[in-house]
Design a protein around this motif. Structure first.
Motif, PDB file in Angstrom:
ATOM      1  N   MET A   1      46.158  34.697  31.443  1.00  0.00           N
ATOM      2  CA  MET A   1      46.494  36.116  31.339  1.00  0.00           C
ATOM      3  C   MET A   1      45.710  36.897  32.388  1.00  0.00           C
ATOM      4  N   ASN A   2      46.322  37.850  33.027  1.00  0.00           N
ATOM      5  CA  ASN A   2      45.693  38.651  34.062  1.00  0.00           C
ATOM      6  C   ASN A   2      45.162  39.941  33.441  1.00  0.00           C
ATOM      7  N   THR A  10      40.304  41.960  24.873  1.00  0.00           N
ATOM      8  CA  THR A  10      41.365  40.999  25.132  1.00  0.00           C
ATOM      9  C   THR A  10      42.038  40.699  23.797  1.00  0.00           C
ATOM     10  N   PRO A  11      43.143  39.968  23.770  1.00  0.00           N
ATOM     11  CA  PRO A  11      43.749  39.642  22.463  1.00  0.00           C
ATOM     12  C   PRO A  11      42.763  38.990  21.492  1.00  0.00           C
ATOM     13  N   ARG A  12      41.858  38.172  22.018  1.00  0.00           N
ATOM     14  CA  ARG A  12      40.875  37.559  21.121  1.00  0.00           C
ATOM     15  C   ARG A  12      39.880  38.598  20.608  1.00  0.00           C
ATOM     16  N   GLY A  13      39.480  39.534  21.469  1.00  0.00           N
ATOM     17  CA  GLY A  13      38.586  40.603  21.034  1.00  0.00           C
ATOM     18  C   GLY A  13      39.252  41.519  20.024  1.00  0.00           C
ATOM     19  N   ARG A  14      40.531  41.757  20.176  1.00  0.00           N
ATOM     20  CA  ARG A  14      41.260  42.585  19.222  1.00  0.00           C
ATOM     21  C   ARG A  14      41.301  41.900  17.845  1.00  0.00           C
ATOM     22  N   GLU A  15      41.508  40.579  17.873  1.00  0.00           N
ATOM     23  CA  GLU A  15      41.521  39.842  16.611  1.00  0.00           C
ATOM     24  C   GLU A  15      40.152  39.917  15.930  1.00  0.00           C
ATOM     25  N   ARG A  16      39.094  39.893  16.721  1.00  0.00           N
ATOM     26  CA  ARG A  16      37.752  39.946  16.147  1.00  0.00           C
ATOM     27  C   ARG A  16      37.495  41.286  15.458  1.00  0.00           C
ATOM     28  N   ILE A  17      37.893  42.419  16.119  1.00  0.00           N
ATOM     29  CA  ILE A  17      37.631  43.715  15.495  1.00  0.00           C
ATOM     30  C   ILE A  17      38.511  43.916  14.268  1.00  0.00           C
ATOM     31  N   VAL A  18      39.714  43.338  14.281  1.00  0.00           N
ATOM     32  CA  VAL A  18      40.575  43.440  13.107  1.00  0.00           C
ATOM     33  C   VAL A  18      39.936  42.721  11.927  1.00  0.00           C
ATOM     34  N   ARG A  19      39.381  41.533  12.173  1.00  0.00           N
ATOM     35  CA  ARG A  19      38.753  40.777  11.085  1.00  0.00           C
ATOM     36  C   ARG A  19      37.466  41.458  10.603  1.00  0.00           C
ATOM     37  N   GLN A  20      36.757  42.122  11.537  1.00  0.00           N
ATOM     38  CA  GLN A  20      35.552  42.841  11.134  1.00  0.00           C
ATOM     39  C   GLN A  20      35.899  44.010  10.206  1.00  0.00           C
ATOM     40  N   VAL A  45      44.347  47.648  14.272  1.00  0.00           N
ATOM     41  CA  VAL A  45      44.431  47.267  12.858  1.00  0.00           C
ATOM     42  C   VAL A  45      45.828  47.530  12.323  1.00  0.00           C
ATOM     43  N   GLU A  46      46.408  48.676  12.687  1.00  0.00           N
ATOM     44  CA  GLU A  46      47.762  48.994  12.220  1.00  0.00           C
ATOM     45  C   GLU A  46      48.783  48.022  12.797  1.00  0.00           C
ATOM     46  N   ARG A  47      48.635  47.654  14.064  1.00  0.00           N
ATOM     47  CA  ARG A  47      49.590  46.688  14.648  1.00  0.00           C
ATOM     48  C   ARG A  47      49.456  45.327  13.954  1.00  0.00           C
ATOM     49  N   TYR A  48      48.245  44.948  13.625  1.00  0.00           N
ATOM     50  CA  TYR A  48      48.062  43.647  12.955  1.00  0.00           C
ATOM     51  C   TYR A  48      48.686  43.664  11.570  1.00  0.00           C
ATOM     52  N   LEU A  53      49.368  38.460  14.138  1.00  0.00           N
ATOM     53  CA  LEU A  53      48.699  38.159  15.406  1.00  0.00           C
ATOM     54  C   LEU A  53      49.568  38.499  16.617  1.00  0.00           C
ATOM     55  N   ALA A  54      50.896  38.458  16.453  1.00  0.00           N
ATOM     56  CA  ALA A  54      51.778  38.786  17.577  1.00  0.00           C
ATOM     57  C   ALA A  54      51.613  40.236  18.004  1.00  0.00           C
ATOM     58  N   GLY A  55      51.213  41.102  17.073  1.00  0.00           N
ATOM     59  CA  GLY A  55      51.045  42.498  17.431  1.00  0.00           C
ATOM     60  C   GLY A  55      49.813  42.774  18.261  1.00  0.00           C
ATOM     61  N   LEU A  56      48.936  41.774  18.419  1.00  0.00           N
ATOM     62  CA  LEU A  56      47.716  41.965  19.211  1.00  0.00           C
ATOM     63  C   LEU A  56      47.885  41.548  20.671  1.00  0.00           C
ATOM     64  N   GLN A  57      49.051  41.073  21.034  1.00  0.00           N
ATOM     65  CA  GLN A  57      49.298  40.658  22.414  1.00  0.00           C
ATOM     66  C   GLN A  57      49.634  41.867  23.292  1.00  0.00           C
ATOM     67  N   ASP A  58      49.490  41.687  24.599  1.00  0.00           N
ATOM     68  CA  ASP A  58      49.828  42.762  25.548  1.00  0.00           C
ATOM     69  C   ASP A  58      51.328  43.017  25.515  1.00  0.00           C
ATOM     70  N   ARG A  59      51.688  44.254  25.730  1.00  0.00           N
ATOM     71  CA  ARG A  59      53.091  44.643  25.751  1.00  0.00           C
ATOM     72  C   ARG A  59      53.424  45.315  27.069  1.00  0.00           C
ATOM     73  N   SER A  60      54.703  45.352  27.361  1.00  0.00           N
ATOM     74  CA  SER A  60      55.171  46.067  28.549  1.00  0.00           C
ATOM     75  C   SER A  60      55.004  47.566  28.343  1.00  0.00           C
TER      76      SER A  60
END
Length: 317
Positions: A1-2, A10-20, A45-48, A53-60
């Motif tokens: 990913m660029n 990043t998507p992984r960082g977003r997942e971490r804050i959601v779990r926190q 959090v709302e997207r998750y 998990l698909a809601g944490l990916q980058d979008r156009s």
């Protein structure tokens, strides 16, 4: 990913804050630890919660609703008015759309430039009588010590034994009306060489029964010098200059130089510069008097000049 270099999450960082946040921490505390604002934390959090998990990916960044395309009837009207050479603002006022829309449509149609409507025909100017104007120019050529890379090609690791051998300068002159050319190879492009070549060119055309009236040059220092201007005055010539950085003004000399390079200077393998220079008179005679019809600059010089028979005999003798 660029990911750009300043990205906080990043998507992984977003997942971490959601779990926190899911573990009981407040969005304010999680945002402060991640270096982002609480609004960003709540957004992910709302997207998750909606998409997992698909809601944490980058979008156009493309909008969900696209603009309404310009109706085909309006596009046809824009094209019709453009082909009548209307400007973009005139078309916009007539059709009731914005100038930006007109510009976008014209660019898509390939009509954004007026030259695309009807390409202007080639305008070839030509003086009526020989001698009214001659074009002067200089071409710098590397001296030849042996057959070079233009013939043999370049090879890695091969040392150029003739590096720094020097240069020679081809002074060219071509008559505007008849395209009869005169060329000399000179050791430099200084004002003394330019004056000597001008005197030789005027004498050459005088031998053909042509009296030179004007001379066109570029803005080189040798042509701008007082010595060259004095020589023009002494020979009864009016000197005119080309527009700076506009080689097409002196296009006949430029075209002749390209022809001479292709048919003389680089036409075959020369072992020395002297051998190339010795070939010049033979090629120039063939160019002026025996070049076949249909070639560039191949109008028959004899019929154009209307020379007397004794001049022609003297030329070919």
């Amino acid at each position: 990913m660029n990911v750009h270099k300043n990205a906080r999450l990043t998507p992984r960082g977003r997942e971490r804050i959601v779990r926190q946040v899911g573990s009981g921490q407040t969005p304010q505390a999680v945002a402060e630890a991640a270096g982002v604002c609480p609004r960003t934390v709540r957004k992910w959090v709302e997207r998750y919660q909606r998409e997992g998990l698909a809601g944490l990916q980058d979008r156009s960044s493309r909008s969900h609703r696209l603009r309404r395309p310009t109706p085909e009837t309006v596009v046809a009207e824009i094209e019709r008015l453009r082909r009548q050479r209307w400007t973009g603002k005139q078309i916009a006022a007539e059709t009731g759309v914005s100038p930006a829309t007109v510009s976008r449509v014209l660019h898509r149609l390939g009509l954004n430039k007026l030259s695309a409507l009807e390409p202007e025909p080639v305008r070839r100017y030509e003086r009526e009588h020989p001698g009214e104007l001659i074009h002067l120019d200089i071409k710098k050529l590397g001296r030849i010590g042996s057959v070079g890379h233009r013939i043999t090609g370049r090879y890695p690791g091969v040392v150029n034994r003739h590096l720094g051998i020097g240069w020679e300068f081809v002074h060219v002159c071509i008559d505007d009306a008849s395209s009869v050319a005169f060329v000399q190879v000179m050791p430099d492009q200084r004002k003394e060489s330019a004056v000597a070549f001008l005197e030789a060119a005027v004498a050459y055309y005088a031998g053909l029964g042509i009296r030179v009236q004007r001379v066109m040059t570029d803005n080189g220092s040798c042509y701008r010098s007082r010595t060259f201007r004095a020589a023009c005055k002494r020979l009864g010539l009016r000197q005119i200059f080309t527009k700076p950085y506009t080689p097409q003004t002196n296009g006949k000399a430029e075209r002749f130089i390209q022809t001479s390079l292709r048919e003389w200077a680089y036409a075959r393998a020369y072992n020395t510069s002297e051998e190339r220079t010795a070939e010049l008179p033979r090629w120039l005679h063939r160019y002026n008097w025996h070049r076949p019809h249909g070639s560039i600059g191949s109008k028959p010089p004899i019929s154009r000049l209307g020379l007397a028979r004794d001049n022609l005999l003297r030329l070919h003798s």
